[in-house]
Design a protein around this motif. Sequence first.
Motif, mmCIF file in Angstrom:
data_model
loop_
_atom_site.group_PDB
_atom_site.id
_atom_site.type_symbol
_atom_site.label_atom_id
_atom_site.label_comp_id
_atom_site.label_asym_id
_atom_site.label_seq_id
_atom_site.Cartn_x
_atom_site.Cartn_y
_atom_site.Cartn_z
ATOM 1 N N ARG A 1 8.487 10.563 -1.302
ATOM 2 C CA ARG A 1 7.774 10.382 -2.561
ATOM 3 C C ARG A 1 7.401 11.729 -3.179
ATOM 4 O O ARG A 1 7.181 12.718 -2.467
ATOM 5 N N THR A 2 7.307 11.746 -4.500
ATOM 6 C CA THR A 2 7.016 12.980 -5.227
ATOM 7 C C THR A 2 5.572 13.417 -5.023
ATOM 8 O O THR A 2 5.285 14.608 -4.851
ATOM 9 N N ASN A 3 4.659 12.462 -5.033
ATOM 10 C CA ASN A 3 3.237 12.768 -4.930
ATOM 11 C C ASN A 3 2.754 12.728 -3.481
ATOM 12 O O ASN A 3 2.813 11.690 -2.838
ATOM 13 N N ALA B 1 0.828 -1.205 0.000
ATOM 14 C CA ALA B 1 0.000 0.000 0.000
ATOM 15 C C ALA B 1 0.862 1.254 0.000
ATOM 16 O O ALA B 1 0.567 2.240 -0.681
ATOM 17 N N SER B 2 1.952 1.211 0.770
ATOM 18 C CA SER B 2 2.866 2.350 0.826
ATOM 19 C C SER B 2 3.485 2.610 -0.541
ATOM 20 O O SER B 2 3.684 3.764 -0.940
ATOM 21 N N LYS B 3 3.764 1.546 -1.277
ATOM 22 C CA LYS B 3 4.366 1.695 -2.611
ATOM 23 C C LYS B 3 3.368 2.254 -3.617
ATOM 24 O O LYS B 3 3.656 3.209 -4.345
ATOM 25 N N VAL B 4 2.156 1.674 -3.660
ATOM 26 C CA VAL B 4 1.186 2.129 -4.666
ATOM 27 C C VAL B 4 0.627 3.504 -4.320
ATOM 28 O O VAL B 4 0.136 4.218 -5.197
ATOM 29 N N ALA B 5 0.714 3.894 -3.033
ATOM 30 C CA ALA B 5 0.230 5.216 -2.627
ATOM 31 C C ALA B 5 1.102 6.327 -3.203
ATOM 32 O O ALA B 5 0.706 7.491 -3.208
#
Length: 226
Positions: A187-189, A99-103
């Motif tokens: 993360r960028t987003n 979830a942390s990755k796809v977020a």
Amino acid sequence: MSVHSVSVPVITIDGPTASGKGTIAHRVARHLGWQALDSGALYRLTALAAQQQGVDASDEQAVAQVALQLDVAFQADQVLLAGIDVSSLIRQESVGNLASKVAAYAPVRQALLERQRAFRIAPGLVADGRDMGTVVFPDAPLKIFLIADVQSRAERRCKQLKEKGFSANLTGLLEDMRARDARDCSRTNAPLVAAPDAKTVDSSQLSIDETVGQVLDLWSKACQDK
């Protein structure tokens, strides 16, 4: 967001994983008689659904499509995915890490943005996550940034997992938590960062009741300052 929904008050509670924000948000919401939003559950549900459907987790658009089509319902203490209670499944560390990755994917965040904002209904909402105060509800009258040192957070998560019958290793949890913190903050987003007007609450040495009390005190003060 509609003009009507903007008039509904929101308390946002952002912070790193296992800082206790979900528990605090639900307790505060219950005290005020408001709705609660666990935004992290939506990302965990997206990760779980992607796993179950065999979707390539590195394909941002494919994962975003999963997010758009989530068949989700929140009923009392149950989280239903396609009618099946997955409350325990989405709390597994493997799902949390995915979830942390796809977020971090912009298309996934966009897919879930309006779904999160739809929780803003009268009389009010307490929303917890990582970008509730910075992106989802930037106009919230009270923004909390809930922190705790990583050792305390890892110990809490280890205790939670064991109480739910899962095996847990403190050393492994510490490593995973540090990696997730670094990923969430860099993360960028919508990176994990306190909103400029957020109130920081450190729960490292506080009980749940004491932390809830601090948030409610800050809400009372925010109401008085209007």
